[in-house]
Enzyme design. Structure first.
Site, short mmCIF file in Angstrom:
data_model
loop_
_atom_site.label_atom_id
_atom_site.label_comp_id
_atom_site.label_asym_id
_atom_site.label_seq_id
_atom_site.Cartn_x
_atom_site.Cartn_y
_atom_site.Cartn_z
N CYS A 7 0.85 -1.21 0.00
CA CYS A 7 0.00 0.00 0.00
C CYS A 7 0.88 1.25 0.00
CB CYS A 7 -0.92 0.02 1.22
SG CYS A 7 -2.39 -1.02 1.05
N ASP A 30 10.96 -6.36 -8.67
CA ASP A 30 11.18 -6.98 -7.36
C ASP A 30 12.55 -6.58 -6.83
OD1 ASP A 30 9.75 -9.68 -5.89
OD2 ASP A 30 11.81 -9.17 -5.30
N HIS A 46 -6.25 -2.76 -1.32
CA HIS A 46 -5.66 -3.71 -0.37
C HIS A 46 -6.55 -4.94 -0.21
CE1 HIS A 46 -3.14 -5.19 2.92
NE2 HIS A 46 -4.28 -5.68 3.38
N GLY A 93 4.21 -19.71 0.29
CA GLY A 93 5.42 -18.88 0.33
C GLY A 93 5.16 -17.39 0.27
N HIS A 100 -0.58 -9.83 -4.80
CA HIS A 100 0.32 -9.46 -5.89
C HIS A 100 0.63 -10.68 -6.74
CE1 HIS A 100 2.81 -10.72 -2.48
NE2 HIS A 100 3.68 -11.16 -3.37
N HIS A 102 3.62 -12.25 -9.40
CA HIS A 102 4.98 -12.16 -9.92
C HIS A 102 4.94 -12.43 -11.42
CE1 HIS A 102 6.96 -12.73 -5.84
NE2 HIS A 102 5.73 -13.16 -5.59
#
Ligand code: AMP
Ligand code: ZN
Length: 114
Positions: A7, A30, A46, A93, A100, A102
């Site tokens: 956030c 990242d 959120h 994990g 989010h 990846h």
């Protein structure tokens, strides 16, 4: 949400190496990449994890994937391919409790993951 790292990044309070942003999502590199290209696609709203998703977010999730493909193309991944990953919860994990995805590429990615 107060005290949420993503956030704060989405709000510009904590800097990030941004690859893309619009009203719904922010995409940034990242901080500890595991592939030559490793960006995070982060909805600005959120939500702690995929466990909090409902039908109300169907448009948002479609948008996330649209942006992922666009960013993959911009970062040169489209021809060789890439992987979009969501880690959920302890066994998945997940380390940051803000939803989010990846986007990984730039090398061959093993399967199955460890
Ligand atoms: P996950 O483990 O799936 O929850 O993913 C969280 C990701 O956020 C990890 O890959 C971290 O390296 C990354 N990360 C943590 N802090 C930052 C930061 N300040 N900027 C960019 N990426 C971050
Ligand atoms: Zn958050």
């Amino acid at each position: 949400m107060q005290n949420c790292l993503f956030c704060k990044i989405a709000g510009g309070e904590i800097p990030s190496n941004k690859a893309y942003e619009d009203e719904q999502v922010i995409v940034f590199h990242d901080i500890s990449p595991v592939a030559p290209v490793h960006v995070l696609i982060v909805p600005k709203k959120h939500l702690a994890s995929t466990n909090e998703l409902s039908e109300a977010e169907s448009g948002l999730i479609a948008h996330v994937f649209k942006v992922a493909v666009q960013v993959a193309s911009e970062l040169g991944l489209k021809e060789n391919g890439y992987r979009i990953v969501n880690n959920c919860g302890k066994d998945g994990g997940q380390t940051v409790d803000h939803l989010h995805f990846h986007l990984l590429g730039g090398r061959y990615l093993d399967w199955p993951p460890g």
